[in-house]
Design a protein around this motif. Structure first.
Motif, short mmCIF file in Angstrom:
data_model
loop_
_atom_site.label_atom_id
_atom_site.label_comp_id
_atom_site.label_asym_id
_atom_site.label_seq_id
_atom_site.Cartn_x
_atom_site.Cartn_y
_atom_site.Cartn_z
N HIS A 136 -1.38 11.35 -9.80
CA HIS A 136 -1.12 9.95 -9.46
C HIS A 136 -2.42 9.13 -9.54
O HIS A 136 -2.44 8.04 -10.10
CB HIS A 136 -0.50 9.87 -8.06
CG HIS A 136 -0.06 8.49 -7.65
ND1 HIS A 136 0.57 7.62 -8.51
CD2 HIS A 136 -0.17 7.84 -6.47
CE1 HIS A 136 0.83 6.49 -7.87
NE2 HIS A 136 0.39 6.58 -6.63
N ILE A 178 2.70 1.66 -3.42
CA ILE A 178 1.81 2.13 -4.50
C ILE A 178 1.42 3.59 -4.26
O ILE A 178 1.36 4.39 -5.19
CB ILE A 178 0.53 1.24 -4.58
CG1 ILE A 178 0.90 -0.23 -4.79
CG2 ILE A 178 -0.42 1.73 -5.67
CD1 ILE A 178 1.67 -0.55 -6.03
N GLU A 179 1.20 3.95 -2.99
CA GLU A 179 0.79 5.33 -2.70
C GLU A 179 1.87 6.34 -3.10
O GLU A 179 1.56 7.43 -3.59
CB GLU A 179 0.46 5.46 -1.21
CG GLU A 179 -0.15 6.81 -0.89
CD GLU A 179 -0.60 6.93 0.57
OE1 GLU A 179 -0.73 5.88 1.23
OE2 GLU A 179 -0.81 8.06 1.02
N PHE A 180 3.14 5.98 -2.89
CA PHE A 180 4.22 6.93 -3.18
C PHE A 180 4.97 6.59 -4.48
O PHE A 180 6.07 7.08 -4.72
CB PHE A 180 5.18 7.01 -1.99
CG PHE A 180 4.50 7.54 -0.76
CD1 PHE A 180 4.18 8.90 -0.65
CD2 PHE A 180 4.10 6.68 0.26
CE1 PHE A 180 3.51 9.39 0.46
CE2 PHE A 180 3.43 7.17 1.38
CZ PHE A 180 3.13 8.52 1.48
N LEU A 181 4.32 5.75 -5.29
CA LEU A 181 4.98 5.24 -6.51
C LEU A 181 5.38 6.34 -7.49
O LEU A 181 6.41 6.26 -8.14
CB LEU A 181 4.04 4.26 -7.22
CG LEU A 181 4.70 3.38 -8.27
CD1 LEU A 181 5.65 2.39 -7.60
CD2 LEU A 181 3.64 2.62 -9.06
N MET A 182 4.53 7.37 -7.58
CA MET A 182 4.83 8.43 -8.55
C MET A 182 6.15 9.12 -8.18
O MET A 182 6.96 9.40 -9.05
CB MET A 182 3.69 9.46 -8.60
CG MET A 182 3.89 10.47 -9.72
SD MET A 182 2.44 11.50 -10.01
CE MET A 182 2.68 12.75 -8.77
N GLY A 212 -1.89 -4.54 4.21
CA GLY A 212 -1.20 -3.66 3.26
C GLY A 212 -0.87 -4.31 1.93
O GLY A 212 -0.26 -3.68 1.08
N ARG A 270 0.84 -1.21 0.00
CA ARG A 270 0.00 0.00 0.00
C ARG A 270 0.88 1.26 0.00
O ARG A 270 0.63 2.20 -0.76
CB ARG A 270 -0.90 -0.01 1.24
CG ARG A 270 -1.80 1.22 1.34
CD ARG A 270 -2.36 1.38 2.74
NE ARG A 270 -3.49 0.51 3.02
CZ ARG A 270 -4.77 0.81 2.77
NH1 ARG A 270 -5.07 1.99 2.26
NH2 ARG A 270 -5.73 -0.02 3.05
N PHE A 277 -6.55 -2.43 -1.03
CA PHE A 277 -5.59 -3.19 -0.23
C PHE A 277 -6.29 -3.91 0.91
O PHE A 277 -7.32 -3.42 1.41
CB PHE A 277 -4.52 -2.23 0.32
CG PHE A 277 -3.74 -1.56 -0.76
CD1 PHE A 277 -2.62 -2.17 -1.32
CD2 PHE A 277 -4.15 -0.33 -1.26
CE1 PHE A 277 -1.92 -1.55 -2.35
CE2 PHE A 277 -3.46 0.29 -2.29
CZ PHE A 277 -2.34 -0.32 -2.83
N ARG A 288 -3.46 8.62 -13.21
CA ARG A 288 -2.66 7.59 -13.86
C ARG A 288 -3.05 6.21 -13.37
O ARG A 288 -3.11 5.25 -14.14
CB ARG A 288 -1.18 7.83 -13.57
CG ARG A 288 -0.59 9.04 -14.29
CD ARG A 288 0.77 9.32 -13.70
NE ARG A 288 1.57 10.26 -14.46
CZ ARG A 288 2.81 10.59 -14.11
NH1 ARG A 288 3.37 10.06 -13.03
NH2 ARG A 288 3.51 11.44 -14.85
#
Ligand SMILES: [Zn+2]
Lengths: 81, 206
Positions: free
Chosen positions: B186, A8-12, B116, A5, B112, B189
């Motif tokens: 974000h 993915i949240e900070f993936l950018m 997580g 999680r 999720f 995308r």
């Protein structure tokens, strides 16, 4: 270890290199053991690339560089008012 | 009559050309519209998804550019300057319009479980589009899926990824914070990824 999680949240930020060296290490520790996040990262990057390409004229496409004649006239006429 | 010699090579950033524009030369104005109009209509059409509104936005943009030509300082090219004015004009038009009913972005974001992990682990895509026909088809699918994104997110995706505006510029034009731009980009995308994932795997997203 980061959770999926969090990755993915900070993936950018990671994908665009906006992370500190310490954050990068933590991302990469996770990616080294998590194929799902690697797949997500790759498909995320592909999504951005496909989006960018989708609106670029293909080299084989006819040049669409002409403006409708009535619009040209309308703009030029409005200017004189 | 105009003193300006207009040739196919007349460059919109020539000092002589700019001087002609500033002196109110009709030929120079017409050239400006003909050289940049088509590209600006395409920009407005992407944002507004409607030909009539796109034409109105471009007309407003040119008129506003004509009025502020004296403020053009050459920090960027005329082309870039007109692009910014047109984006702004299209955004103003967009704000004045009634919003269509649209899908909640949350439905298109990854889910999720409590520990997580992703509820649905991502898999790789086989997205080879070798032939020209396949490439055309894929481009169409991508465009249609961008068009279907909720407006708040679609706009940021278009400004950042397609129009290639900076985060700062996007935030300024939309009147929102840098954080809001990044969050929306974000999510946009991710939502597009969810839709394309369904396309490549041959089923509809939830
Ligand atoms: Zn993971």
């Amino acid at each position: 270890m980061l959770t999926c999680r969090e990755v993915i949240e900070f993936l950018m930020n990671y994908a665009e290199g906006n992370v500190t060296p310490e954050e990068r290490v933590r991302f990469e520790e996770h990616l080294a053991v998590c194929p799902a996040c690697v797949n997500y990262l790759n498909t995320y990057r592909t999504t951005v690339r496909l989006g960018q390409q989708a609106f670029k004229p293909l080299p084989t496409d006819a040049d669409e560089s002409s403006v409708p004649e009535d619009l040209v006239r309308a703009i030029l006429d409005a200017r004189r008012k | 009559m105009s003193d300006l010699q207009v040739t196919p090579n007349t460059h919109a950033d020539d000092a002589a050309y700019l001087a002609a524009l500033r002196s109110g030369d009709d030929t120079a104005y017409e050239l400006l519209v003909r050289q940049h109009g088509a590209r600006l209509i395409a920009v407005a059409r992407r944002l507004l998804q409607n030909d009539e509104d796109a034409r109105d936005a471009v007309q407003d943009a040119f008129l506003s550019a004509f009025k502020s030509l004296h403020q053009f300082d050459g920090q960027c090219s005329l082309s870039t300057w007109l692009h910014r004015i047109s984006v702004n004009s299209a955004l103003m038009k967009l704000r004045s319009r009634k919003r269509r009913p649209e899908q909640n972005i949350d439905d298109l974001l990854p889910q999720f479980v409590a520990d997580g992990h992703a509820a649905e682990p991502a898999t790789a895509w086989d997205q080879t589009a070798d032939s020209l026909a396949e490439q055309r088809e894929l481009r169409k699918v991508v465009r249609e899926n961008i068009e279907r994104l909720p407006e708040l997110y679609r706009t940021v995706l278009l400004l950042r990824d397609i129009e290639e505006l900076s985060t700062d510029e996007t935030a300024r034009l939309l009147g929102v914070t840098l954080t809001a731009v990044n969050t929306r980009l974000h999510r946009a995308r991710q939502a597009l990824r969810t839709r394309l994932d369904a396309h490549f795997r041959g089923h509809e997203p939830c």
